[in-house]
Structures are given as structure tokens and as C-alpha cells.
Design a protein around this motif. Structure first.
Motif, short mmCIF file in Angstrom:
data_model
loop_
_atom_site.label_atom_id
_atom_site.label_comp_id
_atom_site.label_asym_id
_atom_site.label_seq_id
_atom_site.Cartn_x
_atom_site.Cartn_y
_atom_site.Cartn_z
N GLU A 1 0.56 -1.15 0.10
CA GLU A 1 0.07 -0.05 0.03
C GLU A 1 1.04 1.15 0.22
O GLU A 1 0.91 1.97 1.10
CB GLU A 1 -1.14 0.06 1.16
CG GLU A 1 -1.98 1.00 0.87
CD GLU A 1 -3.35 0.92 1.83
OE1 GLU A 1 -3.76 1.63 2.29
OE2 GLU A 1 -3.80 -0.60 1.54
N VAL A 2 1.55 1.55 -1.08
CA VAL A 2 2.74 2.57 -1.08
C VAL A 2 1.83 3.77 -1.71
O VAL A 2 0.72 3.71 -2.49
CB VAL A 2 3.80 2.26 -1.95
CG1 VAL A 2 3.38 2.10 -3.40
CG2 VAL A 2 4.90 3.26 -2.04
N GLY B 1 3.20 -2.22 -4.76
CA GLY B 1 3.40 -3.35 -3.98
C GLY B 1 3.21 -4.73 -4.87
O GLY B 1 2.34 -4.82 -5.62
N SER B 2 4.00 -5.48 -4.66
CA SER B 2 3.88 -6.96 -5.32
C SER B 2 4.71 -7.91 -4.61
O SER B 2 5.70 -7.70 -4.01
CB SER B 2 4.17 -6.56 -6.62
OG SER B 2 3.84 -7.83 -7.56
N ALA B 3 4.38 -9.07 -4.63
CA ALA B 3 4.91 -10.21 -4.24
C ALA B 3 5.68 -11.24 -5.41
O ALA B 3 4.77 -11.74 -6.14
CB ALA B 3 4.39 -11.38 -3.35
N LEU B 4 6.81 -11.39 -5.77
CA LEU B 4 7.29 -11.79 -6.93
C LEU B 4 8.14 -13.22 -6.42
O LEU B 4 8.80 -13.42 -5.50
CB LEU B 4 8.54 -11.14 -7.75
CG LEU B 4 7.83 -9.30 -7.65
CD1 LEU B 4 8.73 -8.51 -8.71
CD2 LEU B 4 6.59 -9.59 -8.58
N GLY B 5 8.32 -14.16 -7.53
CA GLY B 5 9.18 -15.14 -7.51
C GLY B 5 8.48 -16.21 -6.63
O GLY B 5 7.25 -16.48 -6.40
N ALA B 6 9.44 -16.60 -5.72
CA ALA B 6 9.13 -17.70 -4.72
C ALA B 6 8.68 -17.10 -3.60
O ALA B 6 8.12 -17.72 -2.45
CB ALA B 6 10.26 -18.54 -4.54
N SER B 7 8.73 -15.69 -3.20
CA SER B 7 8.34 -15.12 -2.05
C SER B 7 6.84 -14.91 -2.19
O SER B 7 6.33 -14.60 -3.26
CB SER B 7 8.96 -13.56 -2.12
OG SER B 7 8.34 -12.89 -0.98
N ARG B 8 6.18 -14.89 -0.70
CA ARG B 8 4.98 -14.64 -0.60
C ARG B 8 4.67 -13.40 0.18
O ARG B 8 3.69 -13.28 0.77
CB ARG B 8 4.26 -15.86 0.04
CG ARG B 8 4.38 -17.16 -0.75
CD ARG B 8 3.12 -16.65 -2.05
NE ARG B 8 2.80 -17.94 -3.01
CZ ARG B 8 3.63 -18.11 -3.84
NH1 ARG B 8 5.01 -17.64 -4.33
NH2 ARG B 8 3.58 -19.43 -4.75
N THR B 9 5.75 -12.70 0.15
CA THR B 9 5.59 -11.43 1.00
C THR B 9 5.90 -10.44 0.20
O THR B 9 6.79 -10.35 -0.81
CB THR B 9 6.60 -11.33 2.26
OG1 THR B 9 7.88 -11.37 1.52
CG2 THR B 9 6.40 -12.22 3.24
N SER B 10 5.12 -9.09 0.09
CA SER B 10 5.06 -7.94 -0.69
C SER B 10 6.11 -7.28 -0.61
O SER B 10 6.61 -7.03 0.75
CB SER B 10 3.45 -7.44 -0.89
OG SER B 10 3.77 -6.19 -1.55
N ALA B 11 6.60 -6.74 -1.47
CA ALA B 11 7.86 -5.50 -1.45
C ALA B 11 7.33 -4.39 -2.25
O ALA B 11 6.32 -4.70 -3.14
CB ALA B 11 9.17 -6.14 -1.96
N ILE B 12 8.09 -3.22 -2.00
CA ILE B 12 7.77 -2.17 -2.68
C ILE B 12 8.61 -1.97 -3.95
O ILE B 12 9.93 -1.77 -3.53
CB ILE B 12 7.52 -0.85 -1.83
CG1 ILE B 12 6.67 -1.11 -0.67
CG2 ILE B 12 7.15 0.49 -2.79
CD1 ILE B 12 5.13 -1.23 -1.13
N TYR B 13 8.02 -1.93 -5.04
CA TYR B 13 9.01 -1.29 -6.16
C TYR B 13 8.78 -0.12 -6.83
O TYR B 13 7.66 0.44 -6.83
CB TYR B 13 8.81 -2.52 -7.41
CG TYR B 13 8.97 -4.12 -6.90
CD1 TYR B 13 10.39 -4.50 -6.88
CD2 TYR B 13 8.05 -4.89 -6.30
CE1 TYR B 13 10.60 -5.64 -6.44
CE2 TYR B 13 8.24 -6.09 -5.85
CZ TYR B 13 9.70 -6.52 -5.78
OH TYR B 13 10.05 -7.77 -5.43
#
Length: 523
Positions: free
Chosen positions: A64-65, A434-446
Motif C-alpha cells: 500500500e504505497v 506493492g507486489s510479491a514476486l518469484g518464490a516470495s509470498r511477502t509483498s515488497a515495494i517496487y
């Protein structure tokens, strides 16, 4: 909206046809959207910087950026994460960001960031915060203040509610003249009356309660706040929440908010609509704002994302975006006003896909008559993708949509109810999401910065993505848009919403006309 507690949360035409990536093409392999730019001459292609994780170093999920720009080249991003509310800044117009930090005063249960910058460069990072439990619980906005371009936050101001035990949610903030600030947030006297409806992979919406949109004004940079002003009638059952706003250099304040009819006996809410309201001085408000194009569909109760946005361009033209939920699918819309919100153009469909996926639609005003419309959705591929498309009041869409995000985000991982968008002085667009990429299931801010070339005036862009010579005539307009405009007219007839101040029909796909020395608030 409310997050769940403990969420870890023949020449020119041929060349120009290569300019932008088209939205419907986003059906490539899982985890990677269609190419973000097509091949062609470097001077005519959209340019997108590599997506950068600006939340790196923050434990847990980031989502939620919101973002804001300030001269000469500062971009500020604020989000849910970093043990409270995360923050990062760029001093080179979004090309590089410094290390993320936790906004002072936000540790604990904080959510819903909003950010604005005053004309003197002061940064105001707002968010919702909760303290206490049961009858002593209070939900209220907090404003952290930075006087050194976001390097540090030296002051933290709490905007406490009239009494404890209240419900509070989604804040938005906009800087006016001098030390003046305007703050909207969702307020109800009783938190116990509020009933939520939470989505898997999303946040929470409301099925009942004393929901109200309120506005407060501060004349001293957020140290003290004036009384709660109820923007919609019917308090304490106004049914309103989520009210993005903008403050203009002339003192005018414009607000777009959701409102849902509420039963007086049960406090149950029903599908609602977007409402626009405006004040010449931020103090005196209309008694009964009217809904914005209710004939296009309603806002359903399960919609957990922020359902509307408002921005203004350099000439003061207003742009409102929202999405409706109907049996035909979730559809994003755009409408604009050239007279301060007195009349609005017939809605133009933004999102091309036909499905029930969320469409978070936002905008940023540009040069006079120009706006940049963006949306994030999981409806065009196997996960969340973020798009951007330029729009002109005079010429319509200025190109097909650009795929900004470089990879699909997992659809079951909440990216946030909003994303960030800000126009830079040179015309480029800074975007964060915000998005969760690849094998991660936690969102990061890009973050990425998008450069969209300006098309020559003799080129018309069809909605399906083709480019045609404007001299070929009216028949070159996309058939789909002509059908939709006819549907708008047959559904609601031609009323005052359909007419601009010059009396010309604003429901046409391409027409003339063209306010932004205002700063966009966070959503």
C-alpha cells in the motif's frame, strides 16, 4: 481501507505504431508480463527504468504505497511495512532511493499512509494509528513532519478523536497555502458498530457501521487541527469512506469519496457510488454532494481496494477515476471536468479486460489538458500487473497502455489498496507499487520511472492500440468507444453532466478544451 491486524502485511505512422506495449498482450508465462516496451526507434519508444525494490531491508511484508514529488528532484514513497510505516526518498527524480526507514510514531498498529509536500518543501507523512483496547481504543491520524527533505522526521503530531472507542480509517492529506493542511479520514463514533468483510489476498471492507467522511484543517503544519467537518449528509450514518483530495493554489479543495446508503435501524450499508464535492476555501462545503455518474454501476460491498482517485493538471482540469462492480465485470472509468467540478465528461472506459478482478485506478495530472491514468489489476494475467496510459482532453488516449511492472505479483498476496504515482517536471512519471514476486509470498515495494514520448498532433490513437492518421476522419474512432458512448447516452440521457461550460458535448471520444500548480495528495 482497513487492514487486518498483524498482517505481515506511410512513414511517421509506421514508426509510431511501435511506440507502446498494449495491455491485452499480457498473457505470457507465469511470473513475467508481456514485454514492457516494443522494438522501434529509441526516441519513440516508452522508456521504463528497471524495477527497484525500495523496501529492501524491511522485515516482513511491505504494501500500500503512496508517493509525492517535490522540486528539484525529490520523490518520496510511504507504505505499510518496516514495523509500522515505511518511508524512502529519492533525490534524483526516482532513479535511486536511499535506505528505507520507519516513520517515527508508527511502530505498533499503523496503516493507510498518505503523503504531501508543501510549497516550502516540508514533507508531511500521515498514517492511521490505533491505541488501547475495547472501550478505550482510539483510531486516529498521525502526521510526521520533515523539514530536511525527508532525511529525518523531527515532529510527530497526533490528531486525536473527540472521544475513545471510535472507528477510524483511511486518511488523505494535502498541503495548501503557507502552513495550511487539509486532512480527510473515515470516522465513526462507535467502533463496535462497524462490521467488516475481509477478502483472501486483500484487505477489509464494510458491511455495517457508522461510516462517515470527515475533513479537518490545520493552519500550523499539523500541530493542531480544527473540528471534524462532515462532508456527506446523514452523520453519524453518512455511509462514507475513502476520500482522496487535492488542494489548489487558489485555496480550493476538491474531494472524491465513496458513500453507501445506510439503514438507520441495523446500520447495514448497501452498494454505493462515488461523490464529488468542492470548497472554494476548504471551509464551506455543499450540503448535499451528488454522485458521479451512478448510471455506470455501483461500488459493491466486497470491494476492499481504494475505489476512486482525483487529480488536476497544470491548467486546473480535474480528473476522477474509479471502478464499478457489476454483472458485466469490474470496470475502471475516467471522467474529467474543465470547470472545477460543476460538469463532468461522459465516462470513458479505462480497463480493457472483462472480468471480476480488482482494478485499482489512479491518475496524475500533467501539462494542460493531459493526465496519466494508471491501474493495478490481476485480471490481465496470472498475477498483479501495473499499467500506465496517457490521456488528452483534446485528443483522447495518446497511446496504448504501458506495462510498467516487470513481473507478475502473486494474486493471493495483498499488494495494498493503493499504489504510488507522481509526475516529474520533465514529463516523466514515477510509479511505485506493492507486489510479491518469484518464490516470495511477502509483498515488497517496487519503483520505476516511465518516459512516454509525445505523439505528433496529426496522429490519432485507437483504443485497440492502432495508430491512424487523424486526417482520415471520424470513422477512424474505435467502434467499441462509439458503442459505449451511445450506451452512456441511452442510459442517462443528456443532462448537465454531459455538457461543458461551452455547451459542447463532452461525451465525444475526442474534443477540445483544457488547471495544475496543485500538489496531489496521497491516496
Amino acid at each position: 481501507m482497513l487492514i487486518r491486524p498483524l498482517r505481515s502485511t506511410a512513414s511517421a505512422v509506421a514508426l509510431l505504431a511501435l511506440i507502446l506495449a498494449v495491455v491485452p498482450a499480457c498473457t505470457t508465462a507465469l511470473g513475467k508480463p508481456a514485454p514492457r516496451v516494443t522494438t522501434g526507434a529509441p526516441s519513440t519508444e516508452p522508456q521504463i527504468t528497471p524495477m527497484t525494490d525500495i523496501s529492501a531491508g524491511c522485515a516482513g511484508s511491505s504494501s500500500e504505497v503512496e508517493e509525492a514529488f517535490a522540486p528539484p528532484g525529490y520523490v518520496y514513497a510511504e507504505w505499510i511495512g518496516c514495523g509500522g510505516i515505511g518511508f524512502a526518498r529519492s533525490a534524483d527524480s526516482g532513479r535511486h532511493f536511499g535506505a528505507a526507514l520507519t516513520v517515527p510514531g508508527s511502530r505498533g498498529f499503523s496503516w493507510d499512509p498518505a503523503i504531501t509536500v508543501a510549497a516550502d518543501g516540508t514533507v508531511y507523512a500521515a498514517f492511521m494509528h490505533s491505541t488501547g483496547q475495547g472501550a478505550s481504543m482510539s483510531n486516529y491520524p498521525v502526521i510526521a513532519v520533515s523539514y530536511d527533505h525527508g532525511a529525518t522526521f523531527s515532529q510527530v503530531h497526533q490528531d486525536l478523536p473527540p472521544k475513545p472507542g471510535n472507528w477510524g480509517d483511511r486518511d488523505f492529506i494535502a498541503a495548501g497555502r503557507g502552513g495550511q493542511l487539509f486532512l480527510t479520514w473515515d470516522y465513526g463514533p462507535s467502533a463496535r458498530a462497524v462490521k467488516t468483510l475481509c477478502a483472501r489476498g486483500g484487505s477489509c471492507a464494510y458491511t455495517a457501521g457508522d461510516l462517515n467522511v470527515v475533513l479537518q484543517e490545520s493552519g500550523d503544519g499539523g500541530a493542531t487541527w480544527g473540528p471534524l467537518v462532515h462532508l456527506e449528509p446523514g452523520f453519524p450514518l453518512g455511509g462514507g469512506y475513502s476520500a482522496p483530495l487535492i488542494a489548489g493554489p487558489d485555496g480550493r479543495v476538491d474531494v472524491l469519496y465513496d458513500a453507501h446508503p445506510t439503514d438507520p435501524g441495523s446500520d447495514a450499508v448497501h452498494p454505493g457510488y462515488e461523490y464529488f464535492t468542492s470548497s472554494a476555501d476548504g471551509t464551506h462545503w455543499p450540503a448535499a454532494p451528488r454522485p458521479l455518474w451512478p448510471g455506470q454501476g455501483s461500488l459493491s460491498l466486497p470491494a476492499w481496494w481504494i475505489d476512486g482517485d482525483v487529480s488536476a493538471d497544470a491548467a486546473g482540469n480535474l480528473y476522477a477515476t474509479w471502478d464499478t462492480q457489476t454483472a458485466a465485470g469490474d470496470i475502471g472509468w475516467l471522467t474529467y471536468s474543465r470547470d472545477g467540478g460543476r460538469t463532468w465528461s461522459a465516462p470513458l472506459r479505462v480497463t480493457p479486460d472483462r472480468d471480476q478482478a480488482p482494478h485499482i485506478v489512479e491518475s496524475a495530472g500533467g501539462a494542460p489538458g493531459i493526465a496519466y491514468i494508471a491501474w493495478q489489476t490481476s485480471g490481465t494475467g496470472p498475477g498483479y500487473t501495473t499499467y500506465l496510459r496517457p490521456f488528452s482532453i483534446q485528443r483522447g488516449w495518446l497511446g496504448p497502455a504501458v506495462t510498467v511492472s516487470g513481473a507478475y505479483g502473486h494474486v493471493q498476496t495483498w499488494p495494498g489498496d493503493t499504489f504510488g504515482i507522481a509526475r516529474l517536471p520533465d514529463g516523466r512519471i514515477s510509479m511505485t507499487w506493492g507486489s510479491a514476486l518469484g518464490a516470495s509470498r511477502t509483498s515488497a515495494i517496487y519503483a520505476s520511472v516511465v518516459t512516454i514520448p509525445v505523439l505528433p498532433a496529426d496522429v490519432r490513437v485507437r483504443d485497440r492500440g492502432e495508430l491512424t492518421d487523424q486526417g482520415q476522419g471520424k470513422e477512424d474512432q474505435p467502434e467499441r468507444d462509439l458503442v459505449e458512448m451511445a450506451q452512456f447516452a441511452s442510459a442517462g440521457g443528456e443532462g448537465e453532466h454531459d455538457r461543458g461550460r461551452d455547451g459542447q458535448d463532452e461525451g465525444q471520444y475526442v474534443h477540445a478544451g483544457s488547471r495544475r500548480s496543485v500538489q496531489r495528495s496521497g491516496r
